[in-house]
Design a protein around this motif. Structure first.
Motif, short mmCIF file in Angstrom:
data_model
loop_
_atom_site.label_atom_id
_atom_site.label_comp_id
_atom_site.label_asym_id
_atom_site.label_seq_id
_atom_site.Cartn_x
_atom_site.Cartn_y
_atom_site.Cartn_z
N LYS A 45 17.73 48.94 13.70
CA LYS A 45 16.98 50.09 13.21
C LYS A 45 16.90 51.18 14.28
CE LYS A 45 12.55 51.36 11.14
NZ LYS A 45 11.22 50.88 10.67
N SER A 58 22.29 50.90 8.28
CA SER A 58 21.40 50.23 9.22
C SER A 58 19.95 50.41 8.81
CB SER A 58 21.62 50.80 10.62
OG SER A 58 22.96 50.59 11.05
N LEU A 59 19.55 51.67 8.43
CA LEU A 59 18.17 51.93 8.06
C LEU A 59 17.83 51.30 6.71
CD1 LEU A 59 17.96 55.66 9.21
CD2 LEU A 59 16.93 53.66 10.32
N GLU A 64 16.97 47.70 6.87
CA GLU A 64 15.67 47.45 7.45
C GLU A 64 14.57 47.71 6.42
OE1 GLU A 64 14.87 46.22 10.44
OE2 GLU A 64 16.98 45.88 10.85
#
Length: 326
Positions: free
Chosen positions: A232, A322-323, A326
């Motif tokens: 993150k 990636s975000l 999360e």
């Protein structure tokens, strides 16, 4: 090529030397021949003498006329043994000493004059040379003329004709004596002196390889876990404009700092250990700071390569994924 004679029957030894000398002179593939007792085969006599009221010791070797020329030994002063001079006279009792013995004798040693401490006339001073391992210091050494009573024989053979030469020499040897034909090569004789050091070197090399390999695997695994835990953070940094280079430095710096601290801790111990090992050698190098600098830099490069793969992989990942993950 070195051939040994196992008997101490002097009449037999004399006959062996003369026969082998005549044989070597007639063979086109043998360029030089010499006989000796002691020296490079590791055996010699140690004799004492009195010098200025003190007990001193010297090593004594017996060699023939060709010994110095065959081994390429250089003379600082004087000359080698020669049949052109009355070297066999008991009154002259010629001898050739090395630099160490000549310096030890000091004012008692004059070229061409009788030297009372060693009961001989010094006709030459040969440059110091090693016939033992470098762990031993060159000691005072005297060479006497063997006059044919040698126990070891050396043949210098032309390149590319070694096997043919050995077969011919063995045949001639069997014509002279019933003793077994045993030989070795001079380079092998010298290398054998360092067998223990070579085994130690191989052990160290193998240990270092596995230690570096295991350490790199550990760094690789830790960098992978670190990259996953900071997924993150990496995504946010990329969204905010961080470059791949900056992210790689951020993810790798902690590992490199730990490696640098490890190097700083290990360097004094390594310096002490290497100096203790080198103390066993009379002739040795000195450990310098730049050696540790090169090793440290190499370790940092290896560590960076080990952790950079995961860091670069994380830095180049799509920040959106990636975000979202999360």
């Amino acid at each position: 090529l070195m051939v040994s004679n196992p008997t101490w029957d002097f009449s037999f030894t004399k006959r062996t030397h003369d026969r082998l000398q005549d044989f070597a002179n007639t063979q086109p593939y043998i360029t030089q021949f010499s006989g000796m007792n002691g020296g490079l085969n590791g055996s010699y006599n140690t004799n004492g003498f009195m010098l200025n009221g003190e007990q001193k010791w010297r090593k004594e070797l017996t060699v023939d006329y060709n010994y110095f020329e065959m081994l390429g030994l250089k003379f600082v002063q004087g000359r080698p043994f020669s049949k052109a001079f009355a070297d066999t006279s008991k009154k002259i009792r010629p001898t050739i000493v090395n630099e160490t013995l000549f310096k030890m004798l000091g004012k008692n040693a004059k070229l061409g004059e009788y030297c009372e401490p060693i009961n001989a006339t010094i006709i030459g001073v040969v440059k110091d040379y090693h016939f033992e391992t470098l762990s031993k210091k060159i000691e005072p050494e005297e060479h006497r003329l063997a006059s044919g009573y040698e126990m070891y024989f050396m043949f210098k053979i032309k390149a590319g004709q070694t096997q043919q030469a050995i077969a011919k020499i063995e045949k001639e040897w069997k014509n002279i004596t019933d003793y077994p034909f045993e030989y070795t090569f001079l380079d092998q004789t010298i290398a054998k002196m360092y067998d223990a050091d070579m085994r130690w070197q191989k052990t160290i090399q193998a240990s270092c390889f596995f230690a570096i390999f295991i350490a790199c695997m550990g760094l690789f695994g830790l960098s992978a876990i670190n990259a996953i835990n900071r997924t993150k953070e990496v995504g946010i940094r990329k969204v905010l404009g961080a470059s791949v280079k900056e992210i790689v430095v951020t993810l790798s710096s902690n590992f490199l700092i730990m490696v640098a601290i490890s190097i700083a801790i290990a360097t004094p111990f390594a310096w002490w250990l290497m100096n203790k090992w080198l103390e066993d050698f009379a002739y040795r190098i000195h450990i310098s700071w730049w050696m540790f600098a090169i090793v440290g830099a190499t370790a940092l490069i290896i560590a960076f390569v080990a952790v950079s793969f995961q860091s670069i992989k994380a830095a180049m990942a799509n920040p959106v994924k990636s975000l979202r993950s999360e």
